[in-house]
Design an enzyme around this catalytic site. Structure first.
Site, PDB file in Angstrom:
ATOM      1  N   SER A   1      52.750 -92.972  49.373  1.00 47.05           N
ATOM      2  CA  SER A   1      52.352 -94.266  49.910  1.00 47.05           C
ATOM      3  C   SER A   1      51.087 -94.713  49.188  1.00 47.05           C
ATOM      4  O   SER A   1      50.512 -93.971  48.397  1.00 47.05           O
ATOM      5  CB  SER A   1      52.072 -94.158  51.411  1.00 47.05           C
ATOM      6  N   LYS A   2      50.623 -95.923  49.486  1.00 45.97           N
ATOM      7  CA  LYS A   2      49.429 -96.435  48.801  1.00 45.97           C
ATOM      8  C   LYS A   2      48.208 -95.565  49.051  1.00 45.97           C
ATOM      9  O   LYS A   2      47.378 -95.379  48.167  1.00 45.97           O
ATOM     10  CB  LYS A   2      49.163 -97.884  49.216  1.00 45.97           C
ATOM     11  N   ARG A   3      48.099 -95.008  50.266  1.00 46.59           N
ATOM     12  CA  ARG A   3      46.921 -94.175  50.528  1.00 46.59           C
ATOM     13  C   ARG A   3      46.981 -92.879  49.729  1.00 46.59           C
ATOM     14  O   ARG A   3      45.972 -92.239  49.472  1.00 46.59           O
ATOM     15  CB  ARG A   3      46.786 -93.878  52.025  1.00 46.59           C
TER      16      ARG A   3
END
Length: 472
Positions: free
Chosen positions: A241-243
């Site tokens: 994911s982006k994180r």
């Protein structure tokens, strides 16, 4: 053996993400190792979602990473006429057929399959039906007459032998009812026409491989060697994911990573060569092979990337780092203000400061932050820790340090250090009690590169002026 040809074929519906960058790198390395070619194809058949901004970002990202391609960029949509020609050939040979199933019928098929616990698939109702029975006003899709029995096998270079039962694979659409070629068809035709010998891509395309092999076989074309590489997961094993780091390559550029460090990090996400962690580009090319790519998903770890980037920063040539410093300024919020202050003097100061700056930075953004003292306006803006140290006593000491430095000549790290050591000895102080007030007055912070290097980099006039600003 014919020349090896690989290809990187991104869809321009978004920027070049980190998984795509690794796929491009693997294709590039394999082609370079064997003296082959890597081609770039933009798969822009999805006209609604494909954008010029995404195409530009993909090209810029590849160039920044140092991944060059051979020949002109190929745009898939521009080849639609060729894709249709191939479908006409398959129709003429009886290897494809017109399907007049309506959207409502297809929906009903899917729902019935779902209710019966089966995978949704086309039931072949127009496979052998006389086209004269076609309902009026319905434009047909063209479907491949796929094998209905036996099995389809891919000897994958990463996944090993992969087998599908043909009874579970339906007759895929080659040409939609609006006349547009499907992705499945376009990929096969383009790879064949581009003489691609090796398809290296993410294992999310593995099920496509069986269907695409059916198209190759129907056309009597040789099937390229296939290597489906595992996807990249987050540190906890979940989908990236982006994180975790599922960002566009331009985001890593803006975060201050060096292209060589990112290349090195990406090559080690799924591929290994003994225990070696750090590879020059030449070492990557010489050692890269498909057999050393693991089958399990690689895990993205920002801490490892930062540490590796820190190594590349510490070992980089100072002049190269100045250029990288300037490059990243175009991508960060504070960059514009610094760019306005870049001139021959500040560049020379930056170059002089680089040996001390690069020892303490893991990213170029940290390097820029640590170099703040070079570009800071007078009077310096103090951070909270520095401001807390500026007591009346400290300001008085700074005034005396200013006076002690006035006669120093020539001005250098060595001569200013000698003057400060003498001052400390004469006043019964430890050197640290002198260094910290100097640091605060000259940089506005409580941490910096070596304080005598700071004195040398800023020069006599700037140092005396900054000291005077804080003295009482």
């Amino acid at each position: 053996m014919s020349q090896i040809v690989t290809r990187f074929a991104p869809s321009p519906t978004g920027f070049l993400h980190i998984g795509g960058a690794r796929t491009a790198l693997f294709n590039w390395l394999y082609a370079r190792r064997f003296g082959g070619r890597m081609l770039l194809r933009i798969e822009d058949t999805d006209r609604e979602r494909s954008t010029q901004a995404a195409i530009d970002a993909i090209l810029d990202g590849l160039k920044w990473l140092g991944l060059d391609w051979d020949g002109e960029v190929i745009y898939q949509f521009a080849r639609a006429t060729r894709h249709r020609e191939v479908v006409e050939q398959l129709l003429a040979e009886g290897k494809a057929y017109r399907c007049y199933a309506t959207p409502e019928e297809l929906t009903e098929m899917r729902e019935r399959a779902r209710a019966e616990g089966r995978a949704p698939r086309y039931d072949g109702r127009w496979r052998d039906k006389d086209p004269s029975l076609a309902p009026p006003g319905v434009k047909p899709a063209i479907r491949l007459r796929a094998p209905q029995s036996g099995e389809t096998v891919i000897e994958d270079q990463v996944q090993g032998r992969v087998v599908w039962q043909n009874e579970n694979l339906d007759d895929l659409v080659l040409l939609r009812s609006d006349g547009n070629p499907t992705y499945m068809l376009a990929v096969v035709v383009d790879d064949h026409d581009m003489n691609v010998t090796h398809i290296i891509r993410g294992d999310d395309h593995l099920t496509n491989a069986a269907r695409q092999k059916h198209i190759y076989e129907a056309l009597g074309w040789p099937v390229p060697v296939m290597a489906h590489i595992p996807l990249i997961h987050g540190p906890d094993g979940s989908k990236l994911s982006k994180r975790h780091g599922a960002l566009g390559v331009e985001a890593y550029r803006a975060m201050g990573y060096l292209p060589a460090a990112l290349r090195n990090y990406l090559v080690r996400l799924g591929w290994s060569h003994g225990d070696q962690e750090i590879f020059s580009t030449q070492e990557m090319i010489e050692n890269f092979d498909l057999s050393s790519i693991g089958r399990s998903a690689a895990r993205f770890d920002f801490a490892k990337l930062e540490n590796l980037n820190g190594h590349y920063i510490r070992t980089a040539q100072d002049a190269d780092l100045v250029r990288s410093f300037e490059d990243v300024l175009h991508f960060i919020p504070q960059g514009e203000a610094i760019l306005k202050k870049l001139n021959d003097t500040t560049r020379a100061q930056l170059l002089a400061a680089m040996p001390g700056l690069k020892e303490r930075a893991k990213t170029l953004v940290e390097l820029i932050d640590n170099a703040n003292f070079i570009f800071a306006d007078r009077p310096l803006e103090m951070d909270s820790k520095a401001a807390a140290l500026l007591t009346p006593e400290t300001r008085s000491l700074i005034g005396r340090l200013h006076d002690a430095l006035i006669p120093v000549a020539p001005w250098s790290a060595q001569t200013t250090e000698a003057a400060m050591r003498s001052f400390a000895d004469e006043n019964g102080l430890k050197l640290g009690a002198v260094a910290q007030p100097l640091r605060v007055a000259l940089t506005g912070r409580t941490t910096s590169p070596g304080i005598f290097d700071v004195l040398a980099v800023l020069g006599r006039d700037a140092c005396l002026a900054r000291l005077k600003d804080q003295a009482r």
